[in-house]
Design an enzyme around this catalytic site. Structure first.
Site, short mmCIF file in Angstrom:
data_model
loop_
_atom_site.label_atom_id
_atom_site.label_comp_id
_atom_site.label_asym_id
_atom_site.label_seq_id
_atom_site.Cartn_x
_atom_site.Cartn_y
_atom_site.Cartn_z
N ASP A 18 0.83 -1.21 0.00
CA ASP A 18 0.00 0.00 0.00
C ASP A 18 0.86 1.26 0.00
O ASP A 18 1.96 1.27 0.57
CB ASP A 18 -0.91 -0.02 1.24
CG ASP A 18 -2.03 1.01 1.13
OD1 ASP A 18 -2.43 1.34 0.00
OD2 ASP A 18 -2.50 1.48 2.19
N ASN A 20 1.18 3.39 -3.01
CA ASN A 20 1.65 3.82 -4.34
C ASN A 20 1.09 5.19 -4.71
O ASN A 20 1.81 6.04 -5.26
CB ASN A 20 1.20 2.83 -5.42
CG ASN A 20 1.81 1.46 -5.27
OD1 ASN A 20 2.76 1.29 -4.51
ND2 ASN A 20 1.28 0.48 -5.98
N ARG A 22 -0.04 7.66 -2.82
CA ARG A 22 0.56 8.76 -2.04
C ARG A 22 1.99 9.05 -2.49
O ARG A 22 2.42 10.19 -2.54
CB ARG A 22 0.52 8.43 -0.53
CG ARG A 22 -0.83 8.74 0.09
CD ARG A 22 -0.98 8.07 1.42
NE ARG A 22 -1.24 6.64 1.27
CZ ARG A 22 -1.15 5.77 2.26
NH1 ARG A 22 -0.78 6.16 3.45
NH2 ARG A 22 -1.42 4.49 2.04
N TRP A 23 2.72 7.99 -2.81
CA TRP A 23 4.10 8.17 -3.30
C TRP A 23 4.09 9.09 -4.51
O TRP A 23 4.91 10.00 -4.63
CB TRP A 23 4.69 6.80 -3.66
CG TRP A 23 6.14 6.83 -4.05
CD1 TRP A 23 7.22 6.62 -3.24
CD2 TRP A 23 6.67 7.11 -5.37
NE1 TRP A 23 8.37 6.74 -3.96
CE2 TRP A 23 8.08 7.04 -5.26
CE3 TRP A 23 6.10 7.39 -6.59
CZ2 TRP A 23 8.92 7.25 -6.35
CZ3 TRP A 23 6.94 7.62 -7.69
CH2 TRP A 23 8.33 7.54 -7.55
N HIS A 35 2.07 3.36 -9.11
CA HIS A 35 1.88 1.92 -9.34
C HIS A 35 3.04 1.36 -10.16
O HIS A 35 3.50 0.24 -9.92
CB HIS A 35 0.54 1.66 -10.05
CG HIS A 35 -0.66 2.08 -9.23
ND1 HIS A 35 -0.82 1.72 -7.92
CD2 HIS A 35 -1.74 2.84 -9.55
CE1 HIS A 35 -1.96 2.24 -7.46
NE2 HIS A 35 -2.53 2.93 -8.42
N SER A 64 -10.86 -6.84 -4.40
CA SER A 64 -12.24 -6.89 -4.93
C SER A 64 -12.85 -5.50 -4.91
O SER A 64 -13.70 -5.17 -5.74
CB SER A 64 -13.11 -7.80 -4.05
OG SER A 64 -12.47 -8.99 -3.71
N GLU A 65 -12.42 -4.68 -3.94
CA GLU A 65 -13.00 -3.34 -3.77
C GLU A 65 -12.30 -2.29 -4.62
O GLU A 65 -12.83 -1.18 -4.79
CB GLU A 65 -12.92 -2.92 -2.29
CG GLU A 65 -13.81 -3.72 -1.34
CD GLU A 65 -13.29 -5.11 -1.03
OE1 GLU A 65 -12.05 -5.31 -1.04
OE2 GLU A 65 -14.12 -6.03 -0.81
N ARG A 69 -12.44 2.31 -7.71
CA ARG A 69 -11.58 3.49 -7.96
C ARG A 69 -11.97 4.14 -9.29
O ARG A 69 -12.69 3.53 -10.09
CB ARG A 69 -10.12 3.04 -8.00
CG ARG A 69 -9.67 2.58 -6.64
CD ARG A 69 -8.19 2.50 -6.54
NE ARG A 69 -7.83 2.18 -5.18
CZ ARG A 69 -6.61 2.26 -4.69
NH1 ARG A 69 -5.62 2.63 -5.46
NH2 ARG A 69 -6.37 1.96 -3.44
N LEU A 129 11.06 -19.97 -5.25
CA LEU A 129 10.12 -19.10 -4.51
C LEU A 129 8.75 -19.21 -5.16
O LEU A 129 8.63 -19.10 -6.38
CB LEU A 129 10.59 -17.65 -4.57
CG LEU A 129 9.65 -16.62 -3.91
CD1 LEU A 129 9.84 -16.61 -2.39
CD2 LEU A 129 9.89 -15.21 -4.45
N ILE A 186 -6.46 -4.65 7.62
CA ILE A 186 -6.22 -5.81 6.76
C ILE A 186 -6.81 -5.58 5.36
O ILE A 186 -6.35 -6.17 4.38
CB ILE A 186 -6.88 -7.08 7.39
CG1 ILE A 186 -6.37 -7.32 8.82
CG2 ILE A 186 -6.72 -8.31 6.53
CD1 ILE A 186 -5.01 -7.95 8.93
N SER A 187 -7.86 -4.76 5.27
CA SER A 187 -8.51 -4.45 3.98
C SER A 187 -8.88 -5.70 3.18
O SER A 187 -8.62 -5.77 1.98
CB SER A 187 -7.65 -3.49 3.14
OG SER A 187 -7.44 -2.28 3.83
C1 IPE Z 1 -5.39 -2.68 -0.10
O1 IPE Z 1 -5.09 -1.34 -0.25
C2 IPE Z 1 -5.39 -3.37 -1.44
C3 IPE Z 1 -4.09 -3.47 -2.11
C4 IPE Z 1 -2.94 -3.10 -1.64
C5 IPE Z 1 -4.14 -4.09 -3.41
P1 IPE Z 1 -6.23 -0.23 -0.35
O2 IPE Z 1 -5.54 1.07 -0.53
O3 IPE Z 1 -7.23 -0.58 -1.40
O4 IPE Z 1 -6.93 -0.33 1.07
P2 IPE Z 1 -7.84 0.74 1.85
O5 IPE Z 1 -8.90 1.18 0.88
O6 IPE Z 1 -6.96 1.86 2.24
O7 IPE Z 1 -8.37 0.00 3.02
C1 IPE Z 2 -1.74 0.22 -3.31
O1 IPE Z 2 -1.48 1.58 -3.34
C2 IPE Z 2 -1.98 -0.36 -4.67
C3 IPE Z 2 -3.38 -0.70 -4.95
C4 IPE Z 2 -4.36 -0.65 -4.10
C5 IPE Z 2 -3.69 -1.13 -6.30
P1 IPE Z 2 -2.63 2.64 -3.29
O2 IPE Z 2 -3.02 2.97 -4.70
O3 IPE Z 2 -3.74 2.20 -2.43
O4 IPE Z 2 -1.89 3.86 -2.64
P2 IPE Z 2 -2.47 4.90 -1.59
O5 IPE Z 2 -2.93 4.11 -0.41
O6 IPE Z 2 -3.60 5.62 -2.28
O7 IPE Z 2 -1.32 5.79 -1.30
MG MG Z 3 -4.14 2.45 -0.44
#
Ligand code: IPE
Ligand code: IPE
Ligand code: MG
Length: 247
Positions: A18, A20, A22-23, A35, A64-65, A69, A129, A186-187
């Site tokens: 998690d 990407n 914000r980075w 990403h 799944s959620e 986006r 692996l 855990i999301s």
């Molecule tokens: C969890 O991250 C899913 C992945 C890293 C693929 P999210 O960014 O979707 O989780 P929430 O929405 O902050 O809980």
């Molecule tokens: C995780 O990074 C990757 C996916 C969920 C696909 P995010 O895209 O959720 O990054 P933040 O949490 O918005 O920074």
């Molecule tokens: Mg995220």
């Protein structure tokens, strides 16, 4: 599946990659740039896991959620996965990585599904692996699909039967579950399999998660006492018995 009680290097590491978005935002870049950097971080992490003797790496790539986006981010992520497959599979193959895609494939196009299957087939003989990429995955989806499978077979629903019907039945449960990006949730990742995983939350955004951050997580893990419901005293007695047997 059976749990390991060793506190050496974790056999199975699971990661919620998690941070990407914000980075990228912090650098005034589009989220997809984050990403893209995330794929690089995953490549480095795979190499680091191989070097440290980790047996299984399971990563959360798309939940799944995440379909909720903005459409351009969703299509960008799908394209990135297709592109990364074409680019990375030869080196994964050469490095002894056995690739699995874990998640619901029903909603994916035929072309996309064929790409996933081809990548799995190209690496199926590898043993160094096991890399599980959770894509269109949710822990709740997994439990529901496993229960549906058992119902269709007419099998009794027991813990062991469910375990065998889960999408990660080919590997033991994770020993260490890392989430990067600073959130402590855990999301919907590995709801069933993480029952006794050690949890580690890192503030690093996924593209910045480097070898030192992985080593720090492994070090934290090594200092944990995994009791699996027992008491510390019982664990002490068990390890004494093992030492006596070995002597
Ligand atoms: C969890 O991250 C899913 C992945 C890293 C693929 P999210 O960014 O979707 O989780 P929430 O929405 O902050 O809980
Ligand atoms: C995780 O990074 C990757 C996916 C969920 C696909 P995010 O895209 O959720 O990054 P933040 O949490 O918005 O920074
Ligand atoms: Mg995220």
């Amino acid at each position: 599946m059976a749990q390991t009680s060793s506190t050496a290097v974790p056999h199975h590491i699971a990661i919620v990659m998690d941070g990407n978005g914000r980075w990228a935002t912090r650098r005034f870049l589009p989220r997809i740039a984050g990403h893209q950097q995330g794929v690089g971080a995953l490549n480095r992490c795979v190499q680091a896991c191989i070097a440290r003797g980790v047996g299984v790496l399971t990563v959360f790539a798309f939940s799944s959620e995440n379909w909720n986006r903005p459409p351009d981010e969703v299509s960008g992520l799908l394209e990135l996965l297709a592109l990364s497959l074409a680019r990375e599979v030869p080196s994964l193959k050469a490095n002894g990585v056995q690739l699995h895609f874990v998640g619901d494939r029903q909603r994916l196009s035929e072309k996309f599904k064929a790409g996933l299957t081809q990548a799995e087939q190209a690496t199926e003989g590898n043993q160094r692996l096991v890399l599980n990429v959770c894509f269109n995955y949710g822990g709740r989806w997994d439990i529901a699909q496993a229960a549906r499978k058992l119902m269709q077979e007419g099998s009794e629903i027991t813990e062991m039967a469910l375990d065998r019907a889960m999408a990660l039945a080919h590997v033991p449960d994770p020993d260490l579950l890392i989430r990067t990006g600073g959130e402590m949730r855990i999301s919907n990742f590995l709801l069933w399999q993480a029952a006794y995983a050690e949890l580690h939350f890192s503030d690093k955004l996924w593209p910045d998660f480097d070898d030192a951050a992985l080593d720090a997580a492994i070090e934290v893990y090594r200092n944990r006492e995994r009791r699996f419901g027992q008491t510390s005293e019982q664990l002490g007695a068990d390890s004494k018995k093992t030492a006596m047997k070995a002597a």
